[in-house]
Design an enzyme around this catalytic site. Structure first.
Site, PDB file in Angstrom:
ATOM      1  N   HIS A   1     -42.094  32.021 116.525  1.00  0.00           N
ATOM      2  CA  HIS A   1     -41.595  33.384 116.776  1.00  0.00           C
ATOM      3  C   HIS A   1     -42.045  34.346 115.667  1.00  0.00           C
ATOM      4  O   HIS A   1     -42.147  35.545 115.903  1.00  0.00           O
ATOM      5  CB  HIS A   1     -40.065  33.387 116.968  1.00  0.00           C
ATOM      6  CG  HIS A   1     -39.264  33.382 115.720  1.00  0.00           C
ATOM      7  ND1 HIS A   1     -38.615  32.262 115.249  1.00  0.00           N
ATOM      8  CD2 HIS A   1     -38.983  34.367 114.822  1.00  0.00           C
ATOM      9  CE1 HIS A   1     -37.985  32.561 114.129  1.00  0.00           C
ATOM     10  NE2 HIS A   1     -38.183  33.836 113.850  1.00  0.00           N
TER      11      HIS A   1
ATOM     12  N   ASP B   1     -40.298  26.210 118.904  1.00  0.00           N
ATOM     13  CA  ASP B   1     -40.549  27.304 117.950  1.00  0.00           C
ATOM     14  C   ASP B   1     -41.303  26.823 116.705  1.00  0.00           C
ATOM     15  O   ASP B   1     -40.786  26.887 115.585  1.00  0.00           O
ATOM     16  CB  ASP B   1     -39.206  27.954 117.567  1.00  0.00           C
ATOM     17  CG  ASP B   1     -39.385  29.293 116.886  1.00  0.00           C
ATOM     18  OD1 ASP B   1     -40.526  29.788 116.851  1.00  0.00           O
ATOM     19  OD2 ASP B   1     -38.382  29.840 116.374  1.00  0.00           O
TER      20      ASP B   1
ATOM     21  N   GLY C   1     -35.817  36.345 107.499  1.00  0.00           N
ATOM     22  CA  GLY C   1     -36.730  36.213 106.364  1.00  0.00           C
ATOM     23  C   GLY C   1     -36.912  34.763 105.945  1.00  0.00           C
ATOM     24  O   GLY C   1     -37.882  34.406 105.291  1.00  0.00           O
TER      25      GLY C   1
ATOM     26  N   SER D   1     -36.872  32.448 108.318  1.00  0.00           N
ATOM     27  CA  SER D   1     -37.492  31.862 109.508  1.00  0.00           C
ATOM     28  C   SER D   1     -38.828  31.230 109.180  1.00  0.00           C
ATOM     29  O   SER D   1     -39.609  31.790 108.400  1.00  0.00           O
ATOM     30  CB  SER D   1     -37.727  32.934 110.562  1.00  0.00           C
ATOM     31  OG  SER D   1     -36.591  33.051 111.354  1.00  0.00           O
ATOM     32  N   GLY D   2     -39.083  30.097 109.810  1.00  0.00           N
ATOM     33  CA  GLY D   2     -40.353  29.408 109.607  1.00  0.00           C
ATOM     34  C   GLY D   2     -40.315  28.472 108.417  1.00  0.00           C
ATOM     35  O   GLY D   2     -41.167  27.614 108.255  1.00  0.00           O
TER      36      GLY D   2
HETATM   37  C1  4AZ Z   1     -34.038  35.349 111.462  1.00  0.00           C
HETATM   38  O1  4AZ Z   1     -33.856  36.402 112.042  1.00  0.00           O
HETATM   39  C2  4AZ Z   1     -32.912  34.360 111.396  1.00  0.00           C
HETATM   40  N1  4AZ Z   1     -28.571  32.094 110.636  1.00  0.00           N
HETATM   41  C3  4AZ Z   1     -33.122  33.134 110.814  1.00  0.00           C
HETATM   42  C4  4AZ Z   1     -32.085  32.236 110.762  1.00  0.00           C
HETATM   43  C5  4AZ Z   1     -30.850  32.559 111.273  1.00  0.00           C
HETATM   44  C6  4AZ Z   1     -30.636  33.784 111.839  1.00  0.00           C
HETATM   45  C7  4AZ Z   1     -31.680  34.687 111.903  1.00  0.00           C
HETATM   46  C8  4AZ Z   1     -29.736  31.553 111.180  1.00  0.00           C
HETATM   47  O2  4AZ Z   1     -35.118  35.096 110.952  1.00  0.00           O
END
Ligand code: 4AZ
Length: 462
Positions: A265, A315, A410, A412-413
């Site tokens: 994503h 993902d 932030g 993420s990944g």
């Molecule tokens: C994001 O938006 C995100 N609490 C990553 C992890 C979580 C929520 C949002 C988990 O990258």
């Protein structure tokens, strides 16, 4: 979405208290990835009521549990902590499961077949050993029937990306225990790991196999860390920052000098960006020290072909770097889970990243943050009180139902890693969640164990 710290939910405040402790994020409404449309958890009044009711049910159940435990303890029946592998929060989780209805048909059943053949590589001299159950011992592998392809498969099954070296070693050149036994692969079955390994007293060739797989999962500097939450260089050497130029977008994990895994994503959200603008920075802890010209340029973005932007299924994405990363004490690869390796609920794992740490949601953290999170069962996470069936078999949940610590925007990944002896394995990729550190809404991760073949085949072919 209902934030944890804004005090918007007095009933919740009365029922479920926030526990102190580290988190990568401190809650903020509306900043998470959108969850699957069809399975949105309740965010309406009714939904909050459900959430509160569940929090109360948790407390009630905990009270009951405490009462029963005290009763057992008084009777001298309590087994004590040593009798259980699971940590206390897990009991709370299971109690919650009882008070929420389970999502039907979503939980994959654990495989009932147990493996009969296991491999390990002696760390001192790299001799390959095989265990053929029900025999208890570890047998050295005779060179007969050996092939490089078999070596590749064994390295992969142990969670390494590559085979780096293999050779035959003369039995006459090494000192062995007189009771040491050997195993030989039956002719014609080369390549089949579960093939017939025959126990032997000796090897006809007089040679056994020595095997080296690509290095991973080690933290050369970890012993220099003394407590605290500050992440020092080298603590998570596989942590990468996936950036557009020098601007951090997402986390990533180094798998090999040319390969980083991140969330699909992340790449999808910025799909209009030029390929050559993407860079990977490794070996960093402070973002302000990023130098754009020092980043590794991304040569190829390979999202999982089944990635769904609707529900974030599959993902994961692989990034192939144009120039290899220089491995050092502060930059190195993480191991993948071994084939069929199960990390049970209650396992203590770590998530790290530069994502948001507070509710202002204005900036990513300048310094790399980490926090310990607990693996939660998919059954619990898919229950009506948590994500109500939104998790697919390619996802796993980690964190706390009381919203103690979580990954956030932030992050993420980035990596969710779990220790396995002295080796760290990439169990999850930060993917989504409702809000961050919200009670009843732990973080959701792409489940790396489900992508082993895809990751290994993709990194092999390119
Ligand atoms: C994001 O938006 C995100 N609490 C990553 C992890 C979580 C929520 C949002 C988990 O990258």
């Amino acid at each position: 979405m209902s934030p944890m710290l804004d005090g918007q939910a007095p009933m919740e405040a009365g029922c479920a208290e926030e526990g102190p402790g580290p988190r990568i994020f401190r809650t903020e409404p509306g900043d998470s990835l959108q969850r699957p449309e069809a399975q949105q958890p309740p965010t309406s009044w009714a939904g909050r009521w459900c959430s509160r009711r569940c929090s109360c049910a948790v407390l009630g159940a905990l009270g009951l549990l405490a009462g029963v435990s005290v009763g057992f303890w008084l009777l001298g029946l309590y087994p004590g902590p040593a009798a259980s592998q699971l940590i206390p929060g897990t009991l709370q989780d299971e109690k919650t499961t009882l008070s929420c209805s389970e999502a039907n048909g979503k939980e994959a059943l654990p495989p009932s077949l147990s493996r009969t053949v296991s491999f390990r590589i002696n760390t001192e001299d790299f001799l390959l050993e095989v265990q053929v159950r029900p025999l208890p011992g570890w047998l050295l592998v005779c060179r007969e029937g050996w092939s490089p392809a078999l070596g590749v498969r064994i390295c992969r099954s142990l969670g390494h990306l590559r085979l780096t070296h293999h050779k035959g070693v003369n039995l006459s050149d090494i000192k062995l225990n007189s009771s040491q036994e050997f195993a030989q692969l039956s002719p014609g079955l080369g390549g089949l790991l579960e093939g017939v390994w025959q126990p032997r007293d000796n090897c006809t060739s007089g040679q056994i196999v020595s095997l080296k797989c690509s290095e991973c999962g080690a933290r050369p500097l970890a012993s220099r860390i003394v407590g605290g939450q500050a992440v020092a260089p080298g603590r998570w050497p596989w942590q990468a920052s996936v950036a557009l130029g020098s601007r951090h977008m997402c986390g990533g994990s180094v798998l090999a000098p040319h390969w980083v895994v991140t969330a699909a994503h992340c790449m999808h959200s910025f799909r209009l960006s030029r390929l050559s603008s993407w860079q990977v920075h490794a070996g960093l802890v402070s973002h302000s020290t990023i130098r754009p010209h020092e980043g590794a340029v991304v040569e190829r973005i390979i999202p999982h072909p089944l990635y769904s932007a609707q529900n974030h299924d599959y993902d994961v994405a692989l990034l192939r770097l144009r120039t290899p990363l220089n491995f050092s004490d502060t930059v190195g690869a993480v191991c993948l889970p071994a084939k069929e390796q199960d990390f049970p609920r209650g396992s203590q794992c770590w998530v790290s990243g530069w994502g948001h740490t507070d509710s202002t949601r204005t900036h990513s953290s300048d310094s790399l943050q980490d926090t310990v999170v607990q693996l939660l069962s998919t059954q619990l996470c898919n229950s009506s009180c948590v994500y109500n069936g939104a998790l697919t078999p390619r996802m796993l949940c980690a964190g706390y139902l009381d919203g103690r610590a979580d990954a956030c925007q932030g992050d993420s990944g980035g990596p969710l890693v779990c220790p396995d002896g002295g080796t760290w394995r990439l169990v999850g990729v930060v993917s989504w969640g409702q809000g961050c550190a919200e009670p009843q809404h732990p973080g959701v991760y792409a489940k790396v164990a489900e992508f082993l073949d895809w990751i290994q085949d993709t990194a092999w072919v390119h």
